[in-house]
Scaffold this active site. Structure first.
Site, mmCIF file in Angstrom:
data_model
loop_
_atom_site.group_PDB
_atom_site.id
_atom_site.type_symbol
_atom_site.label_atom_id
_atom_site.label_comp_id
_atom_site.label_asym_id
_atom_site.label_seq_id
_atom_site.Cartn_x
_atom_site.Cartn_y
_atom_site.Cartn_z
ATOM 1 C CG HIS A 82 -2.124 -0.902 1.057
ATOM 2 N ND1 HIS A 82 -2.081 -2.221 1.436
ATOM 3 C CD2 HIS A 82 -3.366 -0.704 0.541
ATOM 4 C CE1 HIS A 82 -3.250 -2.800 1.170
ATOM 5 N NE2 HIS A 82 -4.041 -1.898 0.624
ATOM 6 C CE LYS A 98 -3.768 -0.440 4.766
ATOM 7 N NZ LYS A 98 -5.095 0.117 5.041
#
Ligand code: NAD
Length: 267
Positions: free
Chosen positions: A153, A157
């Site tokens: 990600h 995040k």
């Protein structure tokens, strides 16, 4: 041609759904519902398209007249009173809002007694298929294939591993008759020893603007399977919710999820 009322029409997901609905002819966006602060604005213009004549309304009862299906992407504090207003109107609902406590989940179950409701934490069609394929492969390649998951990600995040990564690991372990909580390894470091047959490693990679990738490895001796889902656009949730809205019209009362919408066995 199913007429959609979008609850949370001025939000990120609501505007994304407006853009997806503008690509086709069924279902169609008929009503846009959001807070009084944005009432009267043309939702096409809010979505960066040309004006479509659908103006944001804040009077829920008036806005629900003549609609065939409702999509809700708001906040639990907005959704629960909204479900109470929906009760008795007989309109199918697609619930995209997340973060419900027990009261909210009970309100959804109650609504499902009278109308068909789709309620999914993740409307991505690809992620739903990833879970189904992973469960099938993990169950059928149970002996001699080690299961490991890598998820990637973007650099902003804050939680790890991702919710989807954890769910994928749970699906794999359940398919193998194992308990994820007792067998999970979130990363390895130092003299950890050789892996055991039952453990499942879950590793998080963080960097740049990666929208989201999840790979299940089933690593055997001399061969391995890799099943990957790559998200490149957050519109995937809106596209899945629109598919769910088309599917739910005419279904029997009950609470469904994306496995039902896609005709997949729930893993
Ligand atoms: P957002 O904050 O951009 O939009 C929420 C919208 O709801 C806003 O326009 C807000 O004005 C409106 N709203 C809030 N309270 C309201 C009320 N009382 N009456 C009318 N409108 C009200 O949020 P978002 O990014 O669009 O996400 C919305 C929800 O969807 C969140 O719970 C998010 O976690 C969830 N979500 C779910 C999925 C999925 O696949 N299930 C995917 C993405 C987001």
């Amino acid at each position: 041609m199913a007429r959609v009322a979008m609850h949370g029409a001025a939000g990120r997901m609501g505007l994304s759904i407006t853009r997806i609905l503008a690509e086709g002819t069924d279902p169609v966006l008929a009503k846009a519902i959001d807070r009084a602060a944005v009432a009267g604005k043309d939702v096409g213009l809010l979505a960066g398209l040309s004006a479509n004549g659908v103006l944001v309304e804040s009077d829920v009862d008036a806005a629900l007249e003549g609609v065939d299906v409702v999509i809700d992407f708001t906040h639990p504090t907005a959704s629960v009173p909204f479900f109470e207003k929906l009760a008795g109107k007989g309109i199918p609902v697609v619930v995209g809002t997340t973060g419900f406590e027990a009261e909210g989940r009970a309100a959804i179950a109650k609504l499902g007694q009278t109308v068909p409701v789709v309620f999914a934490p993740n409307y991505s069609q690809g992620v739903t298929m990833l879970f189904a394929l992973a469960a099938q492969a993990a169950a059928l390649m149970n002996r001699g294939f080690d299961a490991e998951i890598v998820e990637l990600h973007h650099r902003l995040k804050v939680d790890s591993p991702s919710g989807t990564g954890v769910k994928l690991a749970e699906v794999v372990q359940r398919a193998r008759g194992l308990d994820y909580e007792k067998t999970k390894i979130h990363g390895r470091s130092g003299q950890v020893g050789a892996r055991t047959d039952d453990e499942i490693g879950v590793v998080a990679v963080r960097g740049g603007d990666i929208v989201g990738e999840h790979t299940l490895y089933l690593a055997g001796m001399g061969e391995r399977i890799e099943i990957t889902h790559r998200a490149t656009d957050r519109q995937i949730f809106a596209r899945g919710a629109v598919r769910a809205a088309g599917w739910v019209v005419g279904k029997a009362p009950g609470v469904y999820d994306m496995f039902d919408v896609m005709g997949l066995e729930r893993p």
